[in-house]
Design an enzyme around this catalytic site. Structure first.
Site: not given
Ligand code: FAD
Length: 506
Positions: A14, A41, A49, A80, A98
């Site tokens: 999530g 979770s 981030v 932006k 840009p």
């Molecule tokens: C330093 C940094 C800067 C960034 N800046 C940008 C930006 O400016 N622009 C951009 O487009 N992207 C950026 N990103 C990437 C961006 O943060 C991610 O693409 C975005 O947050 C999506 O993350 P996610 O949902 O894939 O994973 P996560 O946010 O890690 O979510 C994972 C989910 O899985 C759940 N989960 C995991 N394991 C289990 C389990 N065993 N049981 C139940 N639930 C579980 C967690 O609870 C969580 O809800 C950045 C990344 C980093 C590291």
């Protein structure tokens, strides 16, 4: 709906990826016969981030029927117009990539050829001065673009800088209203069909089993299903993109918000600054071979423009992509599918592409291999195009002041990027492609912004005499400056349109 249609979709995770997927599937795919469950979770949490976006997010929101002003208030977003790169080619350099074009619509050759020709004879200023979004961004101004294709005001697009956790919350509200069921808890196991290898269900810590037909792995870097269960494999790109850590820390601000993200090259990586309505997102993305987490935190703290609003959030990653982002009945969307560092804000775009392609190739319970191959081909293409563009920022440097810059300046490049660079160096031509990021002006921005000058301009530019070209450019520069000067400041525009405090008050 046929007998083999997907009836139960399970989204694992999530974060931004999970809730973007849930909202899109709920609005665009769900019927009364299809259930969508999302498991997350609170104990594990999200990366927390990811705040800077690309213009494509507007099409995503529009497709979901999201009202822009309501979304911006809810996520405390700013506009932006691009990204400002500081100290990349040489220390002291500065340019803006840009979301828009250079010059006016029309012309026989792309505008940069005329600029190259004129600048060989006279000081006509940086190419930045011929881009309305750049000049508006530098002055902190914003207004939405015009639909009139002949107007200078039509030469740009825009994206948002937003609070990622508030965006996830906003999409959660939307998804739940559309019937998505959210399940809280940790997944501790997975069931697979012995013959097909398809995932049949996930086991929660409570002991309950959540069964499904299609599983979407949005579990973040760990790739809970796609890697830990299905062993999709990983293409490791850390040779070209050696930054593997980040420390993030938001800070307070009392300054006017700027409509651009800042990326400043530092000794062992680079610093991002993302201005939102209520705070600034900051981070130092760095290479752990050359800098310790404590030193990175200290450096970032010293660069903050206001009081820190949180303790440092340390993150680890490896640049690269899953070898297959769709395996069997599991599709990895978000960080579970791969991550190219956040220099050009491409992750949310990749999430969006993953969702769009999944919907376009929506399977039934036979999971036809051809559709899966097509999905993987498409995502590979997206990832590789972005990878090359990001590597360009590192290799196109004259910096020799640290181990990181010495490595990236001299490293061997992917063949696909070498070919693009040669084409540009020979005659100022940008390799064109129809699908995937990034398009013509983006490459021009980085090449010229980082001092990669072509050997010649296009002969079509010689159809205009230098004596006419130079005053014509001076007039255009003036027109751009004047148009930018007439736009409202971003803060004034936000105050009248989407100030988050008005939402709190209402
Ligand atoms: C330093 C940094 C800067 C960034 N800046 C940008 C930006 O400016 N622009 C951009 O487009 N992207 C950026 N990103 C990437 C961006 O943060 C991610 O693409 C975005 O947050 C999506 O993350 P996610 O949902 O894939 O994973 P996560 O946010 O890690 O979510 C994972 C989910 O899985 C759940 N989960 C995991 N394991 C289990 C389990 N065993 N049981 C139940 N639930 C579980 C967690 O609870 C969580 O809800 C950045 C990344 C980093 C590291």
């Amino acid at each position: 709906m046929t007998g083999r249609s997907i009836r139960r979709v399970v989204i694992v995770g999530g974060g931004t990826a999970g809730w973007m997927t849930a909202a899109a599937l709920a609005r665009l795919v769900k019927t009364p016969d299809v259930s969508i469950q999302l498991i997350e979770s609170a104990e594990i949490g999200t990366v927390g981030v990811g705040e800077s976006t690309l213009p494509h997010i507007r099409a995503f929101n529009e497709r979901l029927g999201i009202d822009e002003a309501a979304f911006m208030k809810a996520t405390r977003a700013t506009f932006k117009l691009g990204i400002q790169f500081e100290d990349w080619g040489r220390i002291g350099d500065r340019y803006i990539h840009p979301f828009g074009d250079y010059g006016m619509p029309g012309g026989d050759a792309p505008f940069h050829h005329y600029w190259l020709k004129a600048s060989a004879e006279a000081d006509v200023g940086p190419i930045d001065d011929y881009s309305l979004p750049v000049v508006a961004a530098r002055e902190g101004r914003f207004a939405p673009p015009s639909d009139n294709a002949r107007s200078l005001m039509s030469t740009y697009g825009y994206a948002y800088q937003l609070d990622a956790s508030l965006y996830a919350r906003f999409l959660r509200t939307l998804s739940e209203a559309e019937g998505v069921e959210r399940l809280e808890g940790r997944i501790v196991g997975t069931g697979q069909d012995g013959d097909s290898g398809l995932i049949t269900g996930v086991e929660m810590e409570s002991g309950s089993i959540v069964e499904g037909d299609l599983f979407i792995d949005c579990s973040g870097f760990r790739g809970l299903l796609i890697e830990q269960v299905l062993n999709a494999g990983f293409r490791d790109w850390s040779h070209w993109l050696p930054c593997d850590r980040a420390v993030a820390m938001p800070c307070a601000t009392d300054q006017a918000t700027v409509p651009y993200t800042r990326a400043r090259a530092l000794e062992a990586g680079w610093q991002f600054r993302i201005p939102l309505q209520h705070r600034v997102g900051n981070g130092y993305v760095y290479c752990s071979a050359f800098l310790s987490p404590d030193a990175a935190t200290e450096r970032l703290t010293g660069l903050l423009e206001g009081a820190p609003l949180n303790t440092p959030n340390h993150l680890r990653f490896t640049a690269g992509q899953r070898r297959r982002t769709w395996v069997g009945n599991c599709v990895a969307i978000g960080l579970s599918g791969g991550f190219i560092e956040p220099l050009e804000s491409t992750s949310i775009y990749l999430i969006q592409q993953g969702i769009t392609q999944l919907i376009a190739l929506w399977p039934d319970r036979d999971f036809a291999p051809r559709a899966i191959d097509e999905y993987n081909r498409w995502m590979d293409l997206e990832f590789e195009r972005i990878r090359d563009f990001i590597i360009l920022h590192y290799c196109a440097t004259e910096r020799d002041d640290s181990e990181l810059w010495n490595h990236v300046r001299t490293m061997t490049l992917p063949d696909s990027l070498s070919a693009k660079l040669e084409l540009w160096r020979e005659g100022g031509v940008v390799q064109e492609y129809r699908d995937g990021l990034f398009l013509h002006p983006s490459w021009v921005a980085v090449y010229l912004g980082q001092r990669v000058r072509p050997a010649r301009w296009h002969p079509l530019a010689d159809r205009r005499e230098t004596a006419q070209l130079i005053p014509a450019l001076a007039r255009l520069r003036q027109t751009v400056a004047s148009a930018a000067g007439h736009l409202p400041t971003q803060d004034a525009y936000i105050a009248g349109y989407c100030d988050w405090r008005t939402q709190e008050a209402s």
